[in-house]
Design a protein around this motif. Structure first.
Motif, PDB file in Angstrom:
ATOM      1  N   ALA A 139       0.997  -1.280  -0.368  1.00 54.13           N
ATOM      2  CA  ALA A 139       0.290  -0.342  -0.270  1.00 54.13           C
ATOM      3  C   ALA A 139       0.705   1.100  -0.536  1.00 54.13           C
ATOM      4  CB  ALA A 139      -1.249  -0.199   1.289  1.00 54.13           C
ATOM      5  N   ASP A 140       2.063   1.183   0.699  1.00 54.60           N
ATOM      6  CA  ASP A 140       2.239   2.396   0.740  1.00 54.60           C
ATOM      7  C   ASP A 140       3.498   2.441  -0.820  1.00 54.60           C
ATOM      8  OD1 ASP A 140       4.915   4.450   2.372  1.00 54.60           O
ATOM      9  OD2 ASP A 140       6.018   3.109   1.518  1.00 54.60           O
ATOM     10  N   ALA A 141       4.075   1.643  -1.258  1.00 51.97           N
ATOM     11  CA  ALA A 141       4.532   1.351  -2.619  1.00 51.97           C
ATOM     12  C   ALA A 141       3.822   1.602  -3.426  1.00 51.97           C
ATOM     13  CB  ALA A 141       5.240   0.463  -2.794  1.00 51.97           C
ATOM     14  N   GLU A 142       2.254   1.748  -3.466  1.00 46.73           N
ATOM     15  CA  GLU A 142       1.046   2.230  -4.087  1.00 46.73           C
ATOM     16  C   GLU A 142       1.206   4.011  -4.070  1.00 46.73           C
ATOM     17  OE1 GLU A 142      -1.721   2.220  -6.885  1.00 46.73           O
ATOM     18  OE2 GLU A 142       0.217   1.086  -6.800  1.00 46.73           O
ATOM     19  N   ARG A 143       1.063   4.358  -2.720  1.00 48.01           N
ATOM     20  CA  ARG A 143       0.167   5.900  -2.640  1.00 48.01           C
ATOM     21  C   ARG A 143       1.812   6.146  -3.088  1.00 48.01           C
ATOM     22  NH1 ARG A 143       2.523   8.332   1.397  1.00 48.01           N
ATOM     23  NH2 ARG A 143       3.458   7.074   2.471  1.00 48.01           N
ATOM     24  N   ARG A 144       3.357   6.059  -2.931  1.00 47.18           N
ATOM     25  CA  ARG A 144       4.278   6.759  -3.263  1.00 47.18           C
ATOM     26  C   ARG A 144       4.281   6.929  -4.855  1.00 47.18           C
ATOM     27  NH1 ARG A 144       8.532   7.743   0.150  1.00 47.18           N
ATOM     28  NH2 ARG A 144       8.769   6.197   2.821  1.00 47.18           N
ATOM     29  N   ARG A 145       3.721   5.942  -5.636  1.00 44.15           N
ATOM     30  CA  ARG A 145       3.628   5.878  -7.103  1.00 44.15           C
ATOM     31  C   ARG A 145       2.278   7.198  -7.030  1.00 44.15           C
ATOM     32  NH1 ARG A 145       0.974   4.308 -10.670  1.00 44.15           N
ATOM     33  NH2 ARG A 145      -0.706   4.307  -9.505  1.00 44.15           N
ATOM     34  N   ALA A 146       1.537   7.002  -6.662  1.00 46.30           N
ATOM     35  CA  ALA A 146       0.053   7.509  -6.438  1.00 46.30           C
ATOM     36  C   ALA A 146       1.228   8.821  -6.915  1.00 46.30           C
ATOM     37  CB  ALA A 146      -0.889   7.462  -6.110  1.00 46.30           C
ATOM     38  N   GLU A 147       1.318   9.843  -5.445  1.00 44.83           N
ATOM     39  CA  GLU A 147       1.742  10.510  -5.447  1.00 44.83           C
ATOM     40  C   GLU A 147       3.090  11.285  -6.001  1.00 44.83           C
ATOM     41  OE1 GLU A 147       3.453  11.033  -1.224  1.00 44.83           O
ATOM     42  OE2 GLU A 147       1.603  10.671  -0.408  1.00 44.83           O
TER      43      GLU A 147
END
Length: 344
Positions: free
Chosen positions: A134-142
């Motif tokens: 989830a953190d990797a996905e959040r960073r990718r989205a940011e």
């Protein structure tokens, strides 16, 4: 309770049930042994989670927090193995703490550490991996959003000075010929920029977009009086539809500069909007801008024209399911923007 926590608990429950089923089929099944293994599992998970959370609260990265949790868990396992050999087993050997008949500290410690490594892997799978994913996905989205905002800023920086320069050139041509008209158009230009500054949202209704374009067209018609005319055919059902601000302005400017004004005295630009239902039942808002100029050159690129590229890039950023098409003939250029009403 979060979905990640529920999934993690289900994984742990499935592991415990599987372990119990294996124990139940063993020749020397022991309820004490199974209970003790479940106790070790709960202890390891509690220590790992506590160490992980405390490390995160102190500002550690996920990777460092994971290392801290593993180190603390291993230390607690070593201490517990020593207690099991020196305290629990001598006083209650019937508990069957998986120590063997003649336990020694080194053998038991290694055996417990092996069990801890298994529990560590299960804990990471059940609880840490979903957090890291989830953190990797959040960073990718940011990162994607930052790139999108940077691209939008570059596009607007390219669009607005380009429009301003052309508009001032229009007014400059009227300063000596018709000062009153030049002052009126300056007031009109001021109203246009008031409208821009008052609405910082990147989106606006088609009705407001058309209203802005009509003011812009008024400036152009004043300079090219008798040479350039505009026609507007806006479907009332599309006026409340929202689209990126000034999306159609470069298309209108292209149609005027590179199309209608290249005719001898009867240049015309037509702006239309309508709702269309495609095959499959999906509704689209379709905006078209037509000119009666000479059409595109053979290489399909008008010299100096950036409007199509700007609009296409903005559509890719804001509305990836939309489509921009250009049809050219000797009778003019037809530009079509199709945007699905159900945007995803």
């Amino acid at each position: 309770m979060s979905r990640r926590l529920i999934v993690g608990l289900l994984i742990v429950a499935a592991f415990v049930l599987l372990k119990g089923a294996v124990r139940a089929t063993a020749v020397e099944a022991s309820s004490y042994g199974l209970t003790f293994e479940i106790f070790l599992l709960v202890m390891d998970f509690s220590v790992l989670t506590l160490g992980f959370e405390l490390a995160l609260r102190r500002g550690a990265t996920h990777k460092n927090a994971l290392l801290v949790a593993a180190a603390v868990g291993a230390l607690v396992t070593v201490l517990f193995s020593c207690l099991a050999v020196g305290v629990f087993h001598p006083r209650a050997p019937e508990l069957n703490l998986t120590l063997g008949r003649h336990p020694d500290y080194l053998t038991v410690t290694l055996r417990y550490l092996l069990g801890f490594s298994r529990n560590l892997a299960l804990w990471m799978l059940a609880f840490v991996y979903p957090i890291l994913a989830a953190d990797a996905e959040r960073r990718r989205a940011e990162a994607s959003e930052l790139r999108r905002q940077s691209e939008i800023a570059q596009l607007r920086a390219s669009l607005e000075p380009h429009f301003l320069l052309n508009t001032f050139n229009t007014i400059a041509g009227l300063v000596t010929k018709d000062p009153d008209e030049a002052r009126r158009l300056l007031a009109c230009l001021g109203a246009l920029f008031d409208d821009i500054s008052e609405h910082e949202d990147e989106w606006q209704t088609l009705d407001r977009e058309v209203h802005w374009l009509q003011r812009y067209a008024e400036i152009l018609e004043a300079r090219h009086r008798g040479v350039l005319t505009f026609e507007w055919n806006i479907d009332e059902a599309t006026r409340s539809f929202k689209l990126p601000r000034l999306l159609l302005q470069p298309l209108l400017e292209n149609a005027v500069k590179h199309g209608a004004l290249r005719r001898d005295g009867d240049g015309r630009v037509t702006v239309r909007s309508r709702r269309v239902r495609k095959t499959g039942g999906e509704d689209y808002v379709v905006c078209s801008i037509d000119d009666n100029g000479p059409g595109l050159p053979a290489d399909k690129v008008r010299p100096g024209a950036k409007g199509l590229d700007i609009v296409r890039r903005r559509l890719n950023l804001h509305l990836p399911n939309s489509r921009l098409t250009v049809d050219s003939s000797a009778q003019g250029v037809h530009v079509l923007v199709e945007i699905p009403e159900a945007r995803t």
